[in-house]
Write a protein that holds these residues in place. Structure first.
Motif, PDB file in Angstrom:
ATOM      1  N   ARG A  11      43.113  36.475  37.885  1.00  0.00           N
ATOM      2  CA  ARG A  11      42.211  36.264  39.019  1.00  0.00           C
ATOM      3  C   ARG A  11      42.354  34.850  39.574  1.00  0.00           C
ATOM      4  NH1 ARG A  11      38.277  39.374  35.934  1.00  0.00           N
ATOM      5  NH2 ARG A  11      37.510  37.418  35.057  1.00  0.00           N
ATOM      6  N   VAL A  61      43.197  33.597  43.380  1.00  0.00           N
ATOM      7  CA  VAL A  61      42.278  32.758  44.158  1.00  0.00           C
ATOM      8  C   VAL A  61      42.959  31.470  44.592  1.00  0.00           C
ATOM      9  CG1 VAL A  61      40.139  31.416  44.048  1.00  0.00           C
ATOM     10  CG2 VAL A  61      40.199  33.740  43.126  1.00  0.00           C
ATOM     11  N   THR A 120      32.312  28.485  45.747  1.00  0.00           N
ATOM     12  CA  THR A 120      31.776  29.674  46.416  1.00  0.00           C
ATOM     13  C   THR A 120      32.406  29.788  47.790  1.00  0.00           C
ATOM     14  OG1 THR A 120      29.676  29.303  45.278  1.00  0.00           O
ATOM     15  CG2 THR A 120      29.666  30.861  47.116  1.00  0.00           C
ATOM     16  N   LEU A 170      42.669  38.032  50.237  1.00  0.00           N
ATOM     17  CA  LEU A 170      42.287  38.169  48.838  1.00  0.00           C
ATOM     18  C   LEU A 170      41.803  39.573  48.536  1.00  0.00           C
ATOM     19  CD1 LEU A 170      41.954  36.539  46.151  1.00  0.00           C
ATOM     20  CD2 LEU A 170      39.543  36.320  46.755  1.00  0.00           C
ATOM     21  N   PHE A 225      39.534  42.329  40.004  1.00  0.00           N
ATOM     22  CA  PHE A 225      38.188  41.776  40.188  1.00  0.00           C
ATOM     23  C   PHE A 225      37.066  42.772  39.870  1.00  0.00           C
ATOM     24  CE2 PHE A 225      40.934  39.116  42.748  1.00  0.00           C
ATOM     25  CZ  PHE A 225      40.448  37.843  42.528  1.00  0.00           C
ATOM     26  N   LEU A 272      32.809  35.271  47.095  1.00  0.00           N
ATOM     27  CA  LEU A 272      33.601  34.790  45.967  1.00  0.00           C
ATOM     28  C   LEU A 272      32.838  33.671  45.274  1.00  0.00           C
ATOM     29  CD1 LEU A 272      36.381  34.678  44.416  1.00  0.00           C
ATOM     30  CD2 LEU A 272      36.992  32.855  46.030  1.00  0.00           C
ATOM     31  N   ASP A 323      36.037  32.590  40.138  1.00  0.00           N
ATOM     32  CA  ASP A 323      37.098  33.601  40.077  1.00  0.00           C
ATOM     33  C   ASP A 323      36.526  35.021  40.041  1.00  0.00           C
ATOM     34  OD1 ASP A 323      36.014  33.626  37.562  1.00  0.00           O
ATOM     35  OD2 ASP A 323      37.903  33.356  36.478  1.00  0.00           O
ATOM     36  N   ARG A 324      35.306  35.180  40.521  1.00  0.00           N
ATOM     37  CA  ARG A 324      34.668  36.502  40.551  1.00  0.00           C
ATOM     38  C   ARG A 324      34.191  36.828  41.972  1.00  0.00           C
ATOM     39  NH1 ARG A 324      33.505  38.053  35.088  1.00  0.00           N
ATOM     40  NH2 ARG A 324      34.859  36.713  33.826  1.00  0.00           N
ATOM     41  N   LEU A 325      34.206  38.086  42.293  1.00  0.00           N
ATOM     42  CA  LEU A 325      33.583  38.564  43.525  1.00  0.00           C
ATOM     43  C   LEU A 325      32.257  39.183  43.125  1.00  0.00           C
ATOM     44  CD1 LEU A 325      36.847  39.861  45.086  1.00  0.00           C
ATOM     45  CD2 LEU A 325      35.299  38.302  46.272  1.00  0.00           C
TER      46      LEU A 325
END
Length: 359
Positions: free
Chosen positions: A12, A16, A259, A268, A279, A304, A307-309
């Motif tokens: 991830r 990103v 963010t 992405l 993700f 975002l 490294d997470r949605l």
């Protein structure tokens, strides 16, 4: 030899970083365009046009849309081609493909039937200079057949075909209307033509570099194919099946997250299969759905966080009222305080950039 295995966090973060959505933020528009390789043009502007929204997500509110206009029309450091904005330094990677276009027999036939029409356009542009399509007479012998919006739009269709042939180019815009001119007056003289097979290899490599990690064949963006060929290194990724391709230079780099609010057309998230695998994120652009069937909103912006949605923002820019309307913030996971603060800060920056107040 056994393939290198990446853990999901690393995969991830590679994705990103490749899209310039980590810290520190980039500060140069052209450098962003070169890394991303393309900026997809889409007319939807519920919040802002996609090109501008993608650039804001990277550059922040210091970015102004006038910068792209200047780069396209004055500096000629970017060019618009086939619904994409690209770095002018990449033009040579597309010139060889123009010499062998079109590939479809139906397109070849329509061009042959309308050869006089094509020559009329070239002569008119040569004599008068840049024109919008409505200022070019339709002298077609055979109308363009389509079941869609291009049916009988002969001038527009011919101009787009001539663009693909490298005979004309977009020199600017008047509002949303493209302004056309002879390609020789738009493209820099002496641009070296990269041989077709080599251009394809370079484009595949740069596509992988811009994505960081992807499958060999994946979903493209608009008119951009998704294949990366044999570029990069084959790896496996924890918790996923099969083989991935990764930019080996991107492995093991330090990562500082932030963010970001993303356009629904952001690179992405454009490949929904990759999005789910890396993700665990579900996203559908709902602007084409009836309002009653929308879960997240007409033009929901994915969120975002590092490294997470983590969710979506249902927002709309109302320039007449002078406000950015935020109708909902959908939490895919319960927001921690840092997540909530990050989203609020990005919404404030978005409103500042749009010169609106949050409502």
């Amino acid at each position: 030899m056994a393939l290198r295995k990446l853990d999901l966090d690393e995969a991830r973060r590679i994705a990103v970083r490749a899209q310039l959505l980590d810290l520190p933020r980039p500060s140069d528009l052209l450098a962003v365009a070169r890394q991303l390789t393309l900026l997809q043009i889409d007319p939807t502007a519920a919040v802002a046009p996609n090109v501008d929204l993608v650039l804001w997500s990277r550059l922040g509110s210091a970015y102004r849309p006038e910068q792209v206009k200047q780069a396209l029309e004055s500096d000629r450091t970017l060019f618009e081609h086939n619904a994409m904005v690209r770095p002018m330094s990449d033009l040579g990677l597309y010139l060889a493909a123009m010499t062998v276009w079109p590939y479809r027999e139906s397109h070849k036939a329509w061009l042959a039937e309308n050869d006089t029409f094509r020559r009329d356009i070239l002569a008119r542009l040569a004599a008068s200079g840049p024109l919008v399509s409505r200022d070019i007479p339709d002298t077609s012998a055979v109308s363009w057949p389509s079941s869609g919006w291009t049916n009988n739009r002969n001038v527009t269709q011919m101009l787009e075909f001539m663009m693909m042939l490298g005979e004309v180019a977009i020199t600017g815009r008047r509002g949303r209307q493209r302004v056309w001119d002879l390609a020789e007056r738009v493209h820099p003289a002496g641009t070296p033509v990269v041989e077709l097979a080599e251009a394809q290899r370079i484009r595949e490599h740069r596509r992988l570099t811009s994505m960081g990690i992807t499958r060999t064949t994946n979903r493209g963006t608009g008119m951009e194919p998704g294949a990366v060929g044999e570029s990069g290194e084959e790896v496996t990724v924890e918790g996923t099946r099969g083989v991935w391709r990764v930019d080996p230079e991107a492995i093991g780099k330090p990562f500082t997250g932030r963010t970001a609010l993303l356009s629904p057309f952001d690179r992405l998230i454009h490949d929904r299969v990759r999005l789910a695998e890396l993700f665990g994120f579900e996203y559908v652009l709902e602007m084409y759905k009836p309002k009653a069937k929308r879960r997240w909103g007409f033009f929901a912006l994915p969120i975002l966080f590092h490294d997470r949605l983590i969710g979506k923002v249902d927002a709309k820019a109302d320039h007449k009222a002078g406000v950015l309307r935020v109708d909902a913030i959908h939490e895919d996971v319960p927001f921690a305080a840092a997540m909530r603060e990050g989203v609020e800060a990005e919404l404030h920056d978005l409103a500042t950039w749009l010169r609106l107040k949050i409502a």
